[in-house]
Design an enzyme around this catalytic site. Structure first.
Site, short mmCIF file in Angstrom:
data_model
loop_
_atom_site.label_atom_id
_atom_site.label_comp_id
_atom_site.label_asym_id
_atom_site.label_seq_id
_atom_site.Cartn_x
_atom_site.Cartn_y
_atom_site.Cartn_z
N PHE A 133 -65.46 -26.44 -43.11
CA PHE A 133 -65.27 -25.28 -42.22
C PHE A 133 -64.31 -24.26 -42.83
O PHE A 133 -63.35 -24.60 -43.52
CB PHE A 133 -64.65 -25.75 -40.90
CG PHE A 133 -65.65 -26.09 -39.82
CD1 PHE A 133 -66.93 -25.57 -39.80
CD2 PHE A 133 -65.27 -26.94 -38.79
CE1 PHE A 133 -67.82 -25.88 -38.78
CE2 PHE A 133 -66.14 -27.26 -37.76
CZ PHE A 133 -67.42 -26.74 -37.76
N GLU A 134 -64.52 -22.99 -42.46
CA GLU A 134 -63.58 -21.88 -42.78
C GLU A 134 -63.28 -21.76 -44.27
O GLU A 134 -62.16 -21.50 -44.68
CB GLU A 134 -62.26 -22.03 -42.00
CG GLU A 134 -62.41 -22.39 -40.53
CD GLU A 134 -63.12 -21.31 -39.72
OE1 GLU A 134 -63.64 -20.36 -40.30
OE2 GLU A 134 -63.18 -21.44 -38.49
N GLY A 135 -64.30 -21.97 -45.08
CA GLY A 135 -64.10 -21.98 -46.53
C GLY A 135 -63.76 -23.40 -46.95
O GLY A 135 -62.83 -24.01 -46.41
N ARG B 42 -58.58 -20.53 -40.31
CA ARG B 42 -57.97 -21.62 -41.09
C ARG B 42 -56.70 -22.12 -40.42
O ARG B 42 -56.45 -23.33 -40.35
CB ARG B 42 -57.67 -21.11 -42.50
CG ARG B 42 -58.91 -20.93 -43.34
CD ARG B 42 -58.70 -20.05 -44.55
NE ARG B 42 -59.99 -19.81 -45.19
CZ ARG B 42 -60.31 -18.72 -45.87
NH1 ARG B 42 -59.42 -17.75 -46.01
NH2 ARG B 42 -61.51 -18.59 -46.40
N LEU C 228 -61.20 -15.19 -40.89
CA LEU C 228 -61.22 -16.51 -41.51
C LEU C 228 -59.81 -17.02 -41.73
O LEU C 228 -59.55 -18.23 -41.63
CB LEU C 228 -61.99 -16.48 -42.83
CG LEU C 228 -63.52 -16.41 -42.71
CD1 LEU C 228 -64.17 -16.24 -44.07
CD2 LEU C 228 -64.07 -17.66 -42.02
#
Length: 581
Positions: free
Chosen positions: A398-400, A263, A259
Site C-alpha cells: 500500500f501507498e507505494g 503513508r 500519498l
C-alpha cells in the site's frame, strides 16, 4: 508544551529535545475520550459483523461507515465549515490506530477518510468543498482514490488514462482503467488521475453515476478480504470542467502529497495492529498449557513477547512524534492556499515514508510471532492469528511499496540538501574531521546513557557511509538502488531509536526504559552491519580498512542484557494481558 520542533530530515544531524516531541502521554482528555469512542465502536458495532464483512455481504461495510460518520469518525480532518470536526493530526492517529481492530473495515475507512477525502480538503475549490465534503463527512457519500493502473503501479506518472476537452469546452472526456481501487464496489466519489491531451497529469472528481463509469469484479485477495477492491473502468466519461481538482498538469502535487499523508496514516494503523496482535498472542499464551503450565511461562515465549512489545513501542513512539510535527507545520499554514498546504505537508515526506516502512515491517514481525505463539492453531482460520497474518501483508505494498519508499527517503534527503534546506554536506564534512579522534569509553550505563551514545554514533555512521557513497557515485547515485536502500534503512532505524529514546526520557518510565534498551541494542547492530556492507561496496584497499576500523571503534559499546530485559518486559505485558506503555 513542546519546544522547538525539528524540520524534515533534521533528526539525522541534530539532536531533538525530549520536550519537543509529542507522545501518547500528552493526550488531552478529549484525545482519551476519542480513543474510547473508537474502541467501543469497533468492539460493539464492527467486530460482531466481522464474518459478514469478510464474506463481503452486500451493504455491511457501507452501513458501518455511515454509522462511523454519525459518530464523527469520518470527519476528523474535514473543516468545520463543511460539516467536519477539524481536529488535530494526533486525533487522526488515534482514530486510525483504533479502527485497525478489523483489518478489512479499517482499509475501507482509511481509503475514504484519507486518500479519498483529503484531496478535496486540501486542494478543492470552495464550490467543490461545499458540494462534496458535507456528504463525505457524514458518510452519506463514500470515497475512493484512483491512481494505480494495470501497467503503472509505483510509476504513477506513467498512467495511460487520458482526458480530452470536449468541443464545447464544458467537459473532459476520460478513458482508461484504474486497478486495485479500494471501495470501488460502493464508493460514490472517485479521485481519478488522467493525462489531459496525453501528457498533463491531472486530478478529477468523478461521480459513480456519471455515464461511462463501470467496474470490474471483486479481486480475490490474500488478505483484507472484506474490503472492496475492483477495477474502475472509464469509457468516454464526461466530467464537468468544474470537477478538475487543482490545476491542469499539476496532479502530481496532489497525488504525492496525499500519498505522503496516506503513508503517515498507514504507519498509525500498523502501530495499532501491532498492539492488537501482541494482546491476542499474550492472551492465548496465558490460556494455552503445555507440559503442565501456560506457555507464557516459557523463556522462549517470553523473549518473543518482550521483543514484540519493544518494536510496538518504537512504532507507536515514532507515529505520535510525527503527528506532533505535522500539527505544528499544518497549524502554520491553516487557512492558506493549496500550494502552501502542500508545501507544509511535504516538509515531513521523509518521516512519513520512515513511519510507513518501519511500522509495516514491525507489524509483519509481530503477527508472524503471533502465529508462532499460537502454533498449529495459528495456521487455522478458526483462530484470529491467521487472518492477522494475511491482513498485515498488504501494508508493505500500500501507498507505494516499501522498496519505493526506501528510494524516496534518500532522494528527499539529497533534494533538501541541494536546496539548502538541510545542511547535510556541512554535517558530513564536519564529521570527517572528527572520526579519526579517539572515542571516550562509555562507562556510565545508568538510565539510558548507553542508548543516547548509541544513537549519536549511529547518526555518525550513517552520515559517514552516506557521504562516502555520494562522493563516489555523485549524480549517478540514483542508479545505485542497493546503496540508497541501505542509507534509507539506517535513517529508519535512527528515527525509530531516537523516537523511542526521547519518549522514555520524557516520561521517565522504567518500563519504557527497558523497551528502549532492547530496541536500541538490536537496531544499533543493524546499523553497524549496514555501515560495514555499504563501506565494503563504496571503498577498497587502505581506505576501506580505515573506514571499517572507524565502524569497529564506533561499535564498541557495553553489552546489553536483552534476555533479562525481554523477560522482565514480557512479565509486565503478560500480567497486563496486552501491550502497556
Amino acid at each position: 508544551m513542546m519546544s522547538e520542533v525539528l524540520k524534515g530530515g533534521e533528526f539525522l544531524i541534530k539532536d531533538a529535545e525530549p520536550q519537543s516531541i509529542f507522545t501518547p502521554e500528552d493526550f488531552t482528555e478529549e484525545h482519551r475520550m476519542m480513543a474510547k469512542m473508537v474502541k467501543d465502536f469497533i468492539n460493539n458495532e464492527v467486530l460482531p459483523k466481522s464474518e459478514e464483512i469478510e464474506n463481503q455481504v452486500e451493504g455491511v461495510v457501507p452501513t458501518l461507515l455511515r454509522k462511523a460518520g454519525e459518530l464523527g469518525l469520518l470527519s476528523v480532518d474535514i473543516p468545520e465549515a463543511y460539516g467536519g470536526m477539524e481536529l488535530d493530526k494526533v486525533s487522526t492517529v488515534i482514530v486510525t490506530e483504533n479502527v485497525s481492530g478489523q483489518g478489512s473495515f479499517a482499509t475501507a475507512h482509511g481509503a475514504h477518510t484519507g486518500i479519498g477525502t483529503l484531496p478535496i480538503v486540501y486542494f478543492g475549490t470552495e464550490e467543490q468543498k461545499k458540494k462534496y465534503l458535507p456528504g463525505l463527512a457524514s458518510g452519506e457519500k463514500l470515497a475512493a482514490y484512483c491512481l494505480t493502473e494495470p501497467g503503472s503501479g509505483s510509476d504513477a506518472l506513467a498512467a495511460k488514462t487520458k482526458a480530452v476537452l470536449s468541443e464545447d469546452g464544458k467537459y473532459y472526456i476520460l478513458n482508461g482503467t484504474k486497478q486495485f481501487i479500494t471501495n470501488a464496489g460502493f464508493a460514490d466519489v472517485f479521485i481519478v488521475y488522467a493525462k489531459v491531451d496525453g501528457d498533463k497529469f491531472t486530478a478529477f472528481i468523478v461521480e459513480r453515476d456519471f455515464p461511462g463509469v463501470s467496474f470490474g469484479p471483486e479481486e480475490k485477495k490474500m488478505g483484507i478480504k472484506g474490503s472492496s477492491t475492483r477495477q474502475v473502468i472509464l469509457e468516454d466519461v464526461k466530467v464537468p470542467v468544474e470537477n478538475v481538482l487543482g490545476e491542469v498538469g499539476k496532479g502530481h502535487v496532489i497525488a504525492f502529497n496525499i500519498l505522503n499523508i496516506g503513508r503517515f496514516k498507514l504507519g498509525a494503523g500498523c502501530a495499532g495492529s501491532c498492539k492488537l496482535a501482541l494482546s491476542t498472542a499474550v492472551k492465548y499464551a496465558t490460556e494455552r498449557s503445555q507440559f503442565g503450565q501456560p506457555i507464557a511461562n516459557f523463556g522462549l515465549i517470553k523473549n518473543k513477547i518482550g521483543r514484540m512489545a519493544a518494536y510496538t513501542f518504537a512504532a507507536e513512539s515514532m507515529v505520535y512524534r510525527t503527528a506532533g510535527m505535522m500539527d505544528k507545520i499544518l497549524g502554520d499554514v491553516k487557512g492558506k492556499s493549496g500550494a502552501e498546504v502542500a508545501k507544509g505537508i511535504e516538509e515531513y515526506a521523509i518521516e512519513y515514508s520512515i513511519n510507513k516502512v518501519f511500522a509495516s515491517e514491525a507489524l509483519d514481525f509481530v503477527v508472524d510471532e503471533t502465529v508462532q505463539i499460537f502454533g498449529g492453531y495459528g495456521y487455522t482460520q478458526e483462530y484470529p492469528a491467521e487472518r492477522m497474518y494475511r491482513d498485515a501483508r498488504i501494508n508493505r505494498i500500500f501507498e507505494g511499496t516499501n522498496e519505493i519508499n526506501r528510494l524516496i527517503i534518500p532522494a528527499q534527503l539529497l533534494r533538501k540538501a541541494q536546496k539548502g534546506q538541510l545542511p547535510l554536506l556541512a554535517a558530513v564534512q564536519k564529521l570527517m574531521g572528527e572520526i579519526v579522534a579517539p572515542l571516550p569509553p562509555v562507562e556510565d550505563v545508568s538510565g539510558l546513557n548507553r542508548e543516547k551514545e548509541a544513537i549519536s554514533r549511529a547518526k555518525k555512521l550513517a552520515l559517514m557511509a552516506a557521504g562516502l557513497a555520494v562522493q563516489k557515485f555523485k549524480e549517478k547515485i540514483e542508479q545505485e538502488q542497493e546503496v540508497l536502500g541501505m542509507i534509507a534503512d539506517m535513517a529508519i532505524e535512527i528515527y525509530a531509536m531516537e523516537s523511542s529514546y526521547l519518549r522514555a526520557v520524557k516520561t521517565g518510565s522504567e518500563l519504557q526504559e527497558k523497551y528502549v534498551k532492547i530496541f536500541v541494542a538490536e537496531s544499533f547492530a543493524k546499523i553497524e552491519k549496514l555501515a560495514k556492507d555499504l563501506l565494503a561496496y563504496v571503498s577498497e584497499g587502505d581506505e576501506q580498512r580505515t573506514y571499517l576500523a572507524v565502524v569497529r571503534k564506533f561499535a564498541k559499546l557495553p553489552p546489553v542484557n536483552t534476555i533479562k530485559l525481554a523477560r522482565e518486559v514480557a512479565e509486565v505485558i503478560i500480567d497486563n494481558l496486552g501491550y502497556k506503555a
